[in-house]
Design a protein around this motif. Structure first.
Motif, PDB file in Angstrom:
ATOM      1  N   GLN A  18       2.626 -11.196  -2.766  1.00 25.99           N
ATOM      2  CA  GLN A  18       2.924  -9.924  -3.403  1.00 25.99           C
ATOM      3  C   GLN A  18       3.414 -10.118  -4.834  1.00 25.99           C
ATOM      4  OE1 GLN A  18       4.539  -6.825  -1.016  1.00 25.99           O
ATOM      5  NE2 GLN A  18       6.050  -6.309  -2.554  1.00 25.99           N
ATOM      6  N   LYS A  19       4.281 -11.094  -5.009  1.00 22.25           N
ATOM      7  CA  LYS A  19       4.815 -11.349  -6.351  1.00 22.25           C
ATOM      8  C   LYS A  19       3.697 -11.710  -7.326  1.00 22.25           C
ATOM      9  CE  LYS A  19       9.614 -12.006  -6.790  1.00 22.25           C
ATOM     10  NZ  LYS A  19      10.671 -12.740  -7.507  1.00 22.25           N
ATOM     11  N   SER A  20       2.799 -12.546  -6.846  1.00 25.79           N
ATOM     12  CA  SER A  20       1.678 -12.950  -7.685  1.00 25.79           C
ATOM     13  C   SER A  20       0.844 -11.739  -8.093  1.00 25.79           C
ATOM     14  CB  SER A  20       0.828 -13.950  -6.928  1.00 25.79           C
ATOM     15  OG  SER A  20      -0.522 -13.848  -7.295  1.00 25.79           O
ATOM     16  N   MET A  21       0.617 -10.887  -7.118  1.00 28.47           N
ATOM     17  CA  MET A  21      -0.155  -9.672  -7.377  1.00 28.47           C
ATOM     18  C   MET A  21       0.533  -8.788  -8.403  1.00 28.47           C
ATOM     19  SD  MET A  21      -2.935  -9.533  -5.873  1.00 28.47           S
ATOM     20  CE  MET A  21      -3.177  -7.838  -6.353  1.00 28.47           C
ATOM     21  N   GLU A  22       1.819  -8.604  -8.206  1.00 27.16           N
ATOM     22  CA  GLU A  22       2.583  -7.773  -9.128  1.00 27.16           C
ATOM     23  C   GLU A  22       2.396  -8.242 -10.559  1.00 27.16           C
ATOM     24  OE1 GLU A  22       6.703  -6.981  -8.439  1.00 27.16           O
ATOM     25  OE2 GLU A  22       6.431  -6.819  -6.285  1.00 27.16           O
ATOM     26  N   GLY A  23       2.557  -9.551 -10.730  1.00 30.73           N
ATOM     27  CA  GLY A  23       2.430 -10.119 -12.060  1.00 30.73           C
ATOM     28  C   GLY A  23       1.071  -9.836 -12.663  1.00 30.73           C
ATOM     29  N   PHE A  24       0.067  -9.991 -11.869  1.00 28.60           N
ATOM     30  CA  PHE A  24      -1.298  -9.777 -12.342  1.00 28.60           C
ATOM     31  C   PHE A  24      -1.542  -8.318 -12.720  1.00 28.60           C
ATOM     32  CE2 PHE A  24      -5.745  -8.714 -11.245  1.00 28.60           C
ATOM     33  CZ  PHE A  24      -6.387  -9.509 -12.183  1.00 28.60           C
ATOM     34  N   LEU A  25      -1.161  -7.437 -11.820  1.00 27.06           N
ATOM     35  CA  LEU A  25      -1.456  -6.016 -12.012  1.00 27.06           C
ATOM     36  C   LEU A  25      -0.598  -5.384 -13.095  1.00 27.06           C
ATOM     37  CD1 LEU A  25      -1.793  -5.005  -8.274  1.00 27.06           C
ATOM     38  CD2 LEU A  25      -3.627  -5.259  -9.927  1.00 27.06           C
ATOM     39  N   ASP A  26       0.518  -6.006 -13.373  1.00 28.18           N
ATOM     40  CA  ASP A  26       1.433  -5.458 -14.371  1.00 28.18           C
ATOM     41  C   ASP A  26       0.909  -5.671 -15.787  1.00 28.18           C
ATOM     42  OD1 ASP A  26       3.656  -3.924 -14.546  1.00 28.18           O
ATOM     43  OD2 ASP A  26       5.025  -5.590 -14.852  1.00 28.18           O
ATOM     44  N   LYS A  27      -0.115  -6.511 -15.891  1.00 27.79           N
ATOM     45  CA  LYS A  27      -0.633  -6.824 -17.225  1.00 27.79           C
ATOM     46  C   LYS A  27      -1.924  -6.060 -17.546  1.00 27.79           C
ATOM     47  CE  LYS A  27       0.365 -11.250 -16.392  1.00 27.79           C
ATOM     48  NZ  LYS A  27      -0.073 -12.615 -16.237  1.00 27.79           N
ATOM     49  N   ILE A  28      -2.375  -5.294 -16.573  1.00 22.43           N
ATOM     50  CA  ILE A  28      -3.592  -4.505 -16.802  1.00 22.43           C
ATOM     51  C   ILE A  28      -3.203  -3.042 -16.953  1.00 22.43           C
ATOM     52  CG2 ILE A  28      -5.838  -3.848 -15.880  1.00 22.43           C
ATOM     53  CD1 ILE A  28      -5.808  -6.358 -14.221  1.00 22.43           C
ATOM     54  N   TYR A  29      -3.687  -2.429 -18.001  1.00 21.65           N
ATOM     55  CA  TYR A  29      -3.337  -1.038 -18.243  1.00 21.65           C
ATOM     56  C   TYR A  29      -4.530  -0.095 -18.092  1.00 21.65           C
ATOM     57  CZ  TYR A  29       1.140  -2.778 -19.658  1.00 21.65           C
ATOM     58  OH  TYR A  29       2.359  -3.373 -19.635  1.00 21.65           O
ATOM     59  N   LEU A  30      -4.190   1.119 -17.745  1.00 22.73           N
ATOM     60  CA  LEU A  30      -5.215   2.138 -17.536  1.00 22.73           C
ATOM     61  C   LEU A  30      -6.150   2.249 -18.730  1.00 22.73           C
ATOM     62  CD1 LEU A  30      -6.365   4.365 -15.753  1.00 22.73           C
ATOM     63  CD2 LEU A  30      -4.599   5.904 -16.601  1.00 22.73           C
ATOM     64  N   SER A  31      -5.587   2.126 -19.917  1.00 29.46           N
ATOM     65  CA  SER A  31      -6.405   2.229 -21.128  1.00 29.46           C
ATOM     66  C   SER A  31      -7.521   1.191 -21.149  1.00 29.46           C
ATOM     67  CB  SER A  31      -5.521   2.080 -22.364  1.00 29.46           C
ATOM     68  OG  SER A  31      -4.758   0.888 -22.259  1.00 29.46           O
ATOM     69  N   GLU A  32      -7.195  -0.014 -20.715  1.00 26.96           N
ATOM     70  CA  GLU A  32      -8.209  -1.080 -20.681  1.00 26.96           C
ATOM     71  C   GLU A  32      -9.326  -0.741 -19.703  1.00 26.96           C
ATOM     72  OE1 GLU A  32      -6.400  -4.979 -20.076  1.00 26.96           O
ATOM     73  OE2 GLU A  32      -4.497  -4.065 -20.658  1.00 26.96           O
ATOM     74  N   ILE A  33      -8.917  -0.169 -18.611  1.00 28.65           N
ATOM     75  CA  ILE A  33      -9.893   0.194 -17.594  1.00 28.65           C
ATOM     76  C   ILE A  33     -10.879   1.211 -18.153  1.00 28.65           C
ATOM     77  CG2 ILE A  33     -10.166   1.399 -15.401  1.00 28.65           C
ATOM     78  CD1 ILE A  33      -7.393   0.131 -14.660  1.00 28.65           C
ATOM     79  N   LEU A  34     -10.354   2.149 -18.902  1.00 25.05           N
ATOM     80  CA  LEU A  34     -11.194   3.195 -19.479  1.00 25.05           C
ATOM     81  C   LEU A  34     -12.169   2.622 -20.501  1.00 25.05           C
ATOM     82  CD1 LEU A  34      -8.360   5.801 -19.982  1.00 25.05           C
ATOM     83  CD2 LEU A  34     -10.082   5.781 -18.182  1.00 25.05           C
ATOM     84  N   GLU A  35     -11.717   1.616 -21.230  1.00 24.39           N
ATOM     85  CA  GLU A  35     -12.584   0.989 -22.240  1.00 24.39           C
ATOM     86  C   GLU A  35     -13.809   0.352 -21.594  1.00 24.39           C
ATOM     87  OE1 GLU A  35     -10.035  -1.680 -24.363  1.00 24.39           O
ATOM     88  OE2 GLU A  35      -8.788  -0.011 -25.051  1.00 24.39           O
ATOM     89  N   ASN A  36     -13.587  -0.252 -20.467  1.00 22.76           N
ATOM     90  CA  ASN A  36     -14.684  -0.914 -19.749  1.00 22.76           C
ATOM     91  C   ASN A  36     -15.677   0.073 -19.167  1.00 22.76           C
ATOM     92  OD1 ASN A  36     -13.251  -3.142 -20.341  1.00 22.76           O
ATOM     93  ND2 ASN A  36     -12.981  -3.844 -18.240  1.00 22.76           N
TER      94      ASN A  36
END
Lengths: 141, 141
Positions: free
Chosen positions: B122-140
């Motif tokens: 879970q901790k690993s996941m948190e770290g990963f997901l905390d660095k991706i932002y909605l804005s980036e998702i929209l760009e893709n």
DNA sequence: TTAAAATACTAGTAAATAAGTAGGATATTA
DNA sequence: TAATATCCTACTTATTTACTAGTATTTTAA
């Protein structure tokens, strides 16, 4: 707090089971489900079901009859968490549409953003879990 | 292949929903559920339920009445995937016993290996997901 | 002013999944 | 040969998922 929802008791217990079984690798002596049952407080009948995926994957082998049980035949140093969790899960893919067998075309775009995101997350997880081995888990015991 | 089982359609749709809503942040114009409903093929009544967690978290606000709808009020550049997935999930913890509210003491050891592992993941996941932002998702997109 | 169009809230329900139980067959060995 | 294992499959119960449905409230364009 959670990302993918609560881990089911089945998964929880499957993991506990495989940790117990790991003992048998160095001992070279079969562990019976009745032993594990009394240690873990899970019924034998249920353990039988939980153990099957590991057997099918040749991580353990069985010895029938009196003084029988299960022996781990794959080195815990070579069993990754990825492999274990894979076996514990019964479902094919994080998002249904990531599954190759899923030919029913998605209602949505071919290039589904949601799909891409779950795929990304999954890849990251794979990488992480592939670097942790059962042996390390046992050491932390 | 999966690690935590298939992503539920609810989560899948919630993610699609918040992506649609992100449009409204730059537009500064409310998007109604009826619009999203026809675009995504999800009933309005169901969308109403899916949208609630986001509203409660003040990621979006609502405008009632004719020509109303929902507007995203938090900058997509500041909304992490961690936050989104957190809101999408309704369950407290990856493993039940990781949850602080879970005071019913675990049947097993205080220092449960299984618990430790899920916690690590879970901790690993948190770290990963905390660095991706909605804005980036929209760009893709 | 008012009808249309939106959100807000809560209850109910059918289908699927999870989590086990149960029973009997087969194999092995002390 | 009896005891102790695994093996195989069917059944059952409880929970969760994924909705639908109804009604109330709010807002505004005409």
């Amino acid at each position: 707090m959670s990302f993918f929802g609560t881990i089911s008791s089945k998964k929880h217990n499957s993991l506990r089971l495989i940790i117990q079984l790991a003992q048998s690798y160095t001992d070279k002596k079969p562990v019976s489900l009745s032993e594990i049952s009394s240690e873990e407080g899970i019924s034998i009948k249920y353990l039988e079901q939980l153990i099957m995926p590991f057997k099918r994957a040749d991580i353990i082998k069985s010895q029938r009859g009196r003084s029988g049980g299960y022996i781990m035949i794959k080195d815990p140093k070579k069993i990754s968490l990825k492999e274990i969790i894979w076996l514990i899960n019964d479902s094919p893919s994080l998002a249904i549409c990531l599954d190759k067998d899923y030919d029913k075309s998605c209602n949505y775009d071919h290039n589904c953003i949601s799909k891409n995101i779950w795929g990304k997350i999954q890849k990251s997880m794979e990488g992480f879990l592939d670097k942790i081995y059962l042996s390390e888990i046992l050491e932390n015991k």
